[in-house]
Design an enzyme around this catalytic site. Structure first.
Site, PDB file in Angstrom:
ATOM      1  NE  ARG A  72      -3.241  -2.211   2.905  1.00 39.88           N
ATOM      2  CZ  ARG A  72      -4.378  -2.859   2.459  1.00 39.88           C
ATOM      3  NH1 ARG A  72      -4.831  -2.767   1.348  1.00 39.88           N
ATOM      4  NH2 ARG A  72      -4.790  -4.001   2.875  1.00 39.88           N
ATOM      5  CG  ASP A 128     -12.284  -5.900   1.566  1.00 38.10           C
ATOM      6  OD1 ASP A 128     -11.934  -7.149   2.241  1.00 38.10           O
ATOM      7  OD2 ASP A 128     -11.452  -5.004   1.557  1.00 38.10           O
ATOM      8  CG  ASP A 130     -14.488  -3.223  -1.358  1.00 35.55           C
ATOM      9  OD1 ASP A 130     -13.545  -3.627  -2.215  1.00 35.55           O
ATOM     10  OD2 ASP A 130     -13.795  -2.776  -0.492  1.00 35.55           O
TER      11      ASP A 130
HETATM   12  O1  F6P Z   1      -8.626  -5.179   1.486  1.00 30.02           O
HETATM   13  C1  F6P Z   1      -8.415  -6.275   2.149  1.00 30.02           C
HETATM   14  C2  F6P Z   1      -8.094  -6.576   3.710  1.00 30.02           C
HETATM   15  O2  F6P Z   1      -7.790  -7.811   3.746  1.00 30.02           O
HETATM   16  C3  F6P Z   1      -9.623  -5.928   4.462  1.00 30.02           C
HETATM   17  O3  F6P Z   1     -10.466  -7.042   4.493  1.00 30.02           O
HETATM   18  C4  F6P Z   1      -8.803  -5.577   5.677  1.00 30.02           C
HETATM   19  O4  F6P Z   1      -9.624  -4.547   6.410  1.00 30.02           O
HETATM   20  C5  F6P Z   1      -7.397  -5.042   5.221  1.00 30.02           C
HETATM   21  O5  F6P Z   1      -7.215  -5.755   3.844  1.00 30.02           O
HETATM   22  C6  F6P Z   1      -6.390  -5.390   6.247  1.00 30.02           C
HETATM   23  O6  F6P Z   1      -5.270  -4.984   5.820  1.00 30.02           O
HETATM   24  P1  F6P Z   1      -3.681  -5.101   6.136  1.00 30.02           P
HETATM   25  O7  F6P Z   1      -3.396  -6.299   5.666  1.00 30.02           O
HETATM   26  O8  F6P Z   1      -2.928  -3.834   5.595  1.00 30.02           O
HETATM   27  O9  F6P Z   1      -3.958  -5.217   7.777  1.00 30.02           O
END
Ligand code: F6P
Length: 317
Positions: A72, A128, A130
Site C-alpha cells: 500500500r 472484500d 467491494d
Molecule cells: O482489503 C483487504 C483487507 O484484507 C481488508 O479486508 C482488511 O480490512 C484489510 O485488508 C487489512 O489490511 P492489512 O493487511 O493492511 O492489515
C-alpha cells in the site's frame, strides 16, 4: 515487440499468482515482452521492474499471495513520485500496464493515468468484493472457502460446548464475506456494516431457542460494524446467559491455495486485459457480472460507491 508490465497493489489475494502465470504466458504468445513490477507502486517508484520469463512463473499456480509482492504505497499519492514512476516505465519503453488491486489502488491509477496517459487495464482483486461495477473480484472465492472451512471447524467445538461463538470476518466496510458465509454456514446471526441492528431485538427469541433445546450460537460479524466482536460476546453472556468466545479470522482469509474458480478467473481476467490493450483500449477496469466480462472506464468505477446486492441483504433475518 511492445513491452507490458504487471503489478499487484493493496491487499494480496489468492489468485494473483495464477494471474502472473497467465500474464507471462499470454504476453509471450502475443509477442509482447512481459515485465514484473515488484512491491506494487513502490516498485514503480524505485525502479524495481524486471523482465519476466516462463521460469519465473513455474510452480506458482498453487500458491496464495503474490510472488512479485504487493504494497500500500503512500508515496504514490504524491505527484513527484508518480513522475518518477513514469520516468522508470519510459526508460524501459513500457507502454502497457496491468494492475491487480482494489479500490484504493485504482484511485491511484486513475490519477496516474490522468497525469501521464499510460495505457492500462485494472483487474479487480480484493477479498472484500467491494469494487463498484463488478460482481466478482479475484480472490473472493478462495477467501470464502477458507472462511467456510474455519466456521465449519468452529461449529464442531461450539456444538460440543454450550457456547456462543462470534466469528469476525474481514471486508473493511463491506459485509459481502460475512453475508455469504452466513447464508452458506447455517449460522444464527449475521451483522454487517450495511445494516444497522439492535442486539436487544434478538433477546427474547434467543432465550426461547435455548429453552427449546439450542446448545450453541454461531454469529458471523463483519469487520466495520457498529460494535467490537467482544461487545457482542459480552452481550450474549450478560443478556442470553451463555458462555461466549470471539474468533477473529484475520489474515488467514487472505492466504491459501487458490480455488479452481480463482485460477480460472485469474486466467480469464488477464486474457481480457491483454486482449483489450492490444485492441487499443487506453484505460479500463475489467469487470464481471452475470452476463460475463465487460470493460468500464476507471472514473465510472472509482467515482461511484459500491453497493452490496440488495437481494443478498434481503436474506438477512
Ligand atoms: O482489503 C483487504 C483487507 O484484507 C481488508 O479486508 C482488511 O480490512 C484489510 O485488508 C487489512 O489490511 P492489512 O493487511 O493492511 O492489515
Amino acid at each position: 515487440m511492445k513491452n507490458i508490465a504487471i503489478l499487484c497493489s493493496g491487499g494480496d489475494v489468492s489468485g494473483m499468482n495464477p494471474a502472473l502465470k497467465r500474464f507471462v504466458e499470454y504476453a509471450l504468445e502475443k509477442n509482447l515482452t512481459p515485465y514484473f513490477v515488484y512491491d506494487g507502486y513502490e516498485g514503480l517508484i524505485d525502479n524495481n521492474i524486471k523482465e519476466a520469463s516462463y521460469s519465473d512463473v513455474s510452480g506458482i499456480i498453487t500458491r496464495g499471495g503474490t510472488k512479485i509482492g504487493s504494497a500500500r504505497s503512500s508515496r504514490f499519492m504524491q505527484k513527484k513520485f508518480r513522475q518518477c514512476a513514469k520516468k522508470n516505465l519510459d526508460a524501459l519503453d513500457i507502454s502497457l500496464l496491468i494492475v491487480l488491486g482494489g479500490d484504493g489502488s485504482f484511485r491511484g491509477l486513475d490519477i496516474f493515468y490522468k497525469e501521464h496517459k499510460i495505457k492500462f487495464c485494472g483487474i479487480p482483486s480484493t477479498i472484500d468484493n467491494d469494487i463498484n461495477g463488478t460482481d466478482y473480484c479475484l480472490g473472493v472465492d478462495t477467501a470464502l472457502n477458507i472462511i467456510k472451512t474455519s466456521v465449519d471447524a468452529i461449529r464442531d467445538t461450539a456444538s460440543s460446548f454450550k457456547r456462543a461463538f462470534i466469528i469476525e470476518t474481514m471486508g473493511r466496510e463491506c459485509g459481502y464475506l460475512a453475508l455469504i458465509t452466513y447464508i452458506t454456514s447455517g449460522s444464527e446471526l449475521c451483522l454487517i456494516p450495511e445494516k444497522k441492528y439492535d442486539l436487544n431485538t434478538y433477546e427474547e427469541d434467543f432465550k426461547q431457542q435455548i429453552k427449546n433445546g439450542r446448545r450453541y450460537f454461531i454469529v458471523i460479524a463483519s469487520e466495520g460494524i457498529q460494535q467490537e466482536s467482544q461487545e457482542i460476546a459480552d452481550w450474549f453472556e450478560e443478556k442470553i446467559g451463555i458462555e461466549s468466545r470471539v474468533s477473529i479470522l484475520g489474515h488467514i482469509q487472505r492466504g491459501g491455495n487458490p480455488t479452481v474458480k480463482d485460477r480460472v478467473m485469474a486466467y480469464k481476467f488477464v486474457t481480457q486485459a491483454i486482449d483489450a490493450l492490444l485492441e487499443g483500449v487506453e484505460e479500463a477496469i475489467i469487470c464481471y457480472d452475470r452476463f460475463g466480462f465487460n470493460l468500464k472506464g476507471i472514473e465510472e468505477v472509482v467515482n461511484n460507491p459500491h453497493k452490496l446486492d440488495r437481494e443478498l441483504i434481503k436474506l438477512l433475518k
